[in-house]
Write a protein that holds these residues in place. Sequence first.
Motif, short mmCIF file in Angstrom:
data_model
loop_
_atom_site.label_atom_id
_atom_site.label_comp_id
_atom_site.label_asym_id
_atom_site.label_seq_id
_atom_site.Cartn_x
_atom_site.Cartn_y
_atom_site.Cartn_z
N ALA A 1 33.51 -21.78 15.08
CA ALA A 1 33.01 -23.10 14.70
C ALA A 1 33.27 -23.46 13.24
O ALA A 1 33.38 -24.63 12.89
CB ALA A 1 31.52 -23.21 15.00
N SER A 2 33.39 -22.46 12.38
CA SER A 2 33.59 -22.76 10.95
C SER A 2 35.06 -22.88 10.57
O SER A 2 35.38 -23.13 9.41
CB SER A 2 32.94 -21.66 10.09
N GLN B 1 18.91 -30.32 4.64
CA GLN B 1 18.62 -30.15 3.21
C GLN B 1 19.12 -28.79 2.71
O GLN B 1 19.59 -28.68 1.58
CB GLN B 1 17.11 -30.27 2.97
N MET B 2 19.03 -27.77 3.56
CA MET B 2 19.55 -26.44 3.19
C MET B 2 21.06 -26.51 2.96
O MET B 2 21.58 -25.93 2.01
CB MET B 2 19.25 -25.42 4.29
N GLN B 3 21.75 -27.22 3.86
CA GLN B 3 23.20 -27.35 3.72
C GLN B 3 23.56 -28.01 2.40
O GLN B 3 24.49 -27.58 1.70
CB GLN B 3 23.75 -28.18 4.88
N GLY C 1 25.37 -25.76 -0.12
CA GLY C 1 26.77 -26.18 -0.13
C GLY C 1 27.63 -25.41 0.84
O GLY C 1 28.83 -25.24 0.62
N ALA C 2 27.02 -24.93 1.94
CA ALA C 2 27.75 -24.14 2.93
C ALA C 2 28.05 -24.99 4.16
O ALA C 2 27.48 -26.06 4.35
CB ALA C 2 26.94 -22.91 3.32
N ALA D 1 22.44 -18.51 10.01
CA ALA D 1 21.46 -17.84 9.14
C ALA D 1 20.04 -18.16 9.60
O ALA D 1 19.17 -17.29 9.60
CB ALA D 1 21.68 -18.27 7.69
N LEU D 2 19.80 -19.40 9.99
CA LEU D 2 18.47 -19.80 10.48
C LEU D 2 18.10 -19.05 11.75
O LEU D 2 16.92 -18.71 11.95
CB LEU D 2 18.44 -21.31 10.74
#
Length: 338
Positions: free
Chosen positions: A179-180, A277-279, A283-284, A292-293
């Motif tokens: 996916a990345s 907001q985490m993203q 900045g990932a 990670a979550l």
Amino acid sequence: MSYLEVFKQVKNKEISPIFLLYGSETYFIQNLKKHISNTVIGHKENENLSTYDLEEVPIQEVISDVETYPFFGDRKLIIASNPVFLKAKPDKLPFEHDLDALQQYVNNPVDYSVLILTAPYEKIDERKKISKFLRKKAAVVECNPLKDHELNKWITNIANSLKITINHDVYEIFDAELASDLNLMQNELNKLAMYVGEGGTVTKEIAEDLIAPTANSTSLRLVDAVIERNLHKAITIFKDLEKMKEEPIALIALLAFQFRMIFRVKLLKQKGYSQFQMQKQIGAHPYVIKIALSREKQFSKRKLEHIMDQLADADSAMKRGQMEKDLVFELLLYELVK
């Protein structure tokens, strides 16, 4: 406009005289550039293709080229990257961009040239006059990473164009493994299409056999083995990575990245941050935050700090040459799964 909307238009040979491709997903920008180029000037590079870097050349010079009639063929293609004047805080350059010249051209483009502006920025400053003008007159395409709900739609689109069917459980494999990296995903879809043939169906078994594991996705499985406290699985994955010519010291770096990300996400979650907001804060890639979550609840803050200390110690032992690197890594795995 979305990437998929414009991609369909380009495939149907509906070409705007001016494109602005902006965003941080390089795959989308490169793929649109390739298909626009193939439609406008053909597959081979020729005299009707010009490229510019707007951090080195002023926009007025680019416009001058755009307005010059092609010497060969009916149409020419001009690609100009890094339009810093669209950023909220433009970089200082030794020259000035004549945005009036750009605006005049956007208002009255020639019919024998296609201009592509590529801006590898997550956002452009929508308050600026030139940004508003481009929105109104040009094909402005957002090329940012896909959101979770968009990924399956994108995979289905590619599968349809390849005339294959993908079973539902295969989407989970794509999500976990690729996916990345959309470019790698496209390559794997092409490979699966060649294997099953036109009208064929990709099953989970076929996908598991054919999709090439990546070092990053395999390091995620290594984290899962640690979570499961499964030493045999962890060692088996390590041996697979060795076959992929991955150095133990590089694997420590991969594991450190995964556990640092889990740690940062855990801290932000405790502060009440949403996934979006985490993203923004980290900045990932959205997929990295999502993974990670899904893992952070398996670890306490103290356990994550201890794991990162163990990784640092193993890294130091390898660099000092205290023992064979593969042995250091196997001992590390033993400590992590205890």
